[in-house]
Scaffold this active site. Structure first.
Site, PDB file in Angstrom:
ATOM      1  N   GLN A 221     -13.690   7.706   0.631  1.00 11.74           N
ATOM      2  CA  GLN A 221     -14.154   9.011   1.100  1.00 11.74           C
ATOM      3  C   GLN A 221     -15.633   9.021   1.461  1.00 11.74           C
ATOM      4  O   GLN A 221     -16.137  10.011   1.983  1.00 11.74           O
ATOM      5  CB  GLN A 221     -13.883  10.081   0.021  1.00 11.74           C
ATOM      6  CG  GLN A 221     -12.423  10.248  -0.330  1.00 11.74           C
ATOM      7  CD  GLN A 221     -11.575  10.736   0.836  1.00 11.74           C
ATOM      8  OE1 GLN A 221     -12.095  11.234   1.844  1.00 11.74           O
ATOM      9  NE2 GLN A 221     -10.255  10.618   0.714  1.00 11.74           N
ATOM     10  N   CYS A 396      -3.389  12.954  -5.578  1.00 12.90           N
ATOM     11  CA  CYS A 396      -3.374  11.650  -6.274  1.00 12.90           C
ATOM     12  C   CYS A 396      -4.554  11.538  -7.238  1.00 12.90           C
ATOM     13  O   CYS A 396      -5.137  10.466  -7.404  1.00 12.90           O
ATOM     14  CB  CYS A 396      -3.384  10.494  -5.282  1.00 12.90           C
ATOM     15  SG  CYS A 396      -1.920  10.405  -4.248  1.00 12.90           S
TER      16      CYS A 396
END
Length: 443
Positions: A221, A396
């Site tokens: 990310q 997740c």
């Protein structure tokens, strides 16, 4: 980076009569997209309206759309595609050259050391599992990690540190755990996939190294949003995925120091990872397979025909992002994030989520809940009534959502190079409508 003040935003009154098929501008014009992405002109039908609107993709953190520059590179490479390595033919040599040059582009993008291995994998999860099998000792990890950077380590008996209320306290807890007993590796995320909060990588690397450990950074990310520098940040291992970096062609990267990787058993046993395969009565160089001499370097863990086009796509994305410039990307996303944060804070019933109380550094990700609405109901409303795609659920990262007090999940908005102020405004307008409808229903 120069701070950009948030643009003041005004919204309709709660008793406004809303018309879902219309997209009203509720804030002054702001920044538009800064890169061309494939599918930017996709339209979607709105439920029951007979109308279509431009689709707003605010789910970049799951899989970002492809950059047009990446698609163009694939279109050029595809007609010339052939097998890589050991081929004497023209196309094989051309494809091998593209594949190995992709490694060079990735190395340059992440500022890796000259002797670091750059290994192409399927994705971030695959890369971390590969490293987990090569790590010669204990791993320390936070309990708030994405499952990809939690479960592989828990399988091997990782020492899991519980997140604290502040980032400062959390860093102290990690340091104390590393000093308490020797560990081989500290595995951390670069930016949370739920809230976008960024961790201080240089500080964490210093803590790990002072305790005699190495550090792995899950940059899945972080890579699409911030400049990466393995050398200056002191990062020993770094992983990321192409599908987060505008290159959705099924490829990831593990980069880092070669000694652990060369000493470990090959990730997959097969062609391409071997130097020599002899008779069954011969001994292996590492004792793992009779009669096999395994390669060192990236080839050791890239058995079988690799995802050449995926690697080419990642390299093209790295080059395109570099050409745009991280300062420009940072300023663009900062302006959008300020606009989004100000809007979410102004809507009654919307609760933005954060992990720590003492940090405000985030990439283009925000998570929130809406009072009286399940995350799935909010996501379906945004899609069906306004043509806006977001993520809902637990991302997740189940332990993190439990830690935040939302085991049922949340809504996540994520954006990037193809996002403009109009996209943020449409989301805020839709949420204003949703919460106003909820207020009317409770009267």
């Amino acid at each position: 980076m120069t701070a950009v003040a948030p643009t003041p935003i005004t919204f309709p009154r709660a008793d406004t009569v809303f018309e879902p098929v219309r997209v009203r501008r509720t804030a002054p014009a702001g920044p538009g997209p800064i890169a061309d992405l494939v599918g930017a002109d996709i339209t979607t039908a709105l439920d029951g309206s007979g109308r279509s609107v431009r689709y707003v993709n605010l789910d970049y953190a799951a899989s970002a759309p492809a950059l047009s520059a990446v698609a163009a590179e694939i279109a050029e490479a595809l007609p010339q595609y052939a097998s890589v390595h050991r081929g004497a033919g023209y196309l094989s040599q051309l494809t091998t050259d593209r594949y190995e040059k992709a490694r060079v582009s990735v190395r340059r993008f992440i500022r890796a050391r000259a002797d670091d291995h750059v290994i192409f994998t399927r994705n971030t999860t695959d890369a971390i599992n590969l490293l987990a099998g090569a790590t010669p000792g204990d791993t320390v990890v936070l309990d708030i990690e994405h499952h990809a950077n939690l479960l592989p380590w828990k399988r091997s008996g990782a020492r899991v540190v519980a997140c604290r209320p502040t980032l400062a306290e959390t860093i102290t807890a990690l340091s104390e755990e590393l000093q308490r007993s020797p560990a081989a590796l500290l595995a951390v995320t670069g930016a949370s996939n739920v809230t976008g909060e960024v961790l201080p990588l240089t500080t964490l690397a210093d803590i790990a190294h002072s305790a005699g450990a190495r550090i792995l950074v899950d940059a899945a990310q972080l890579a699409p949003h911030r400049a990466l520098n393995m050398v200056s940040h002191g990062i020993d291992y770094l992983v990321f995925s192409g599908h987060k970096l505008y290159a959705p062609f099924g490829c990831g990267v593990l980069a880092g120091r070669g000694d652990w990787l060369d000493a470990a058993a090959p990730y997959l046993a097969g062609g391409g990872a071997t130097l020599d395969v002899r008779g069954s009565d011969a001994a292996s160089d590492d004792g793992s397979d009779t009669g096999v001499q395994w390669a060192t370097g990236p080839a050791r863990h890239e058995a079988g025909t690799p995802n050449v086009l995926g690697a080419v796509a990642i390299a093209a994305a790295c080059e395109a992002v570099t050409e745009l410039g991280h300062e420009r990307i940072g300023l663009h996303e900062h302006a959008l994030r300020c606009r989004l944060d100000a809007g979410l804070d102004s809507i009654s019933g919307v609760e933005p989520l954060s992990i720590w109380s003492d940090t405000s550094d985030r990439v283009g990700i925000a998570a929130f809940t809406v009072t009286g609405r399940t995350p799935r109901a909010v996501a379906e409303f945004l899609n069906d009534s306004h043509g806006i795609g977001v993520r809902d659920g637990r991302f997740c990262a189940h332990p993190l959502l439990n830690h935040l007090g939302h085991p049922e999940g949340a809504v996540r908005v994520s954006f990037g190079l193809g996002t403009g102020a109009d996209d943020i405004d449409r989301l805020l307008y839709a949420l204003r409508e949703l919460t106003a409808t909820a207020s009317e229903g409770s009267r």
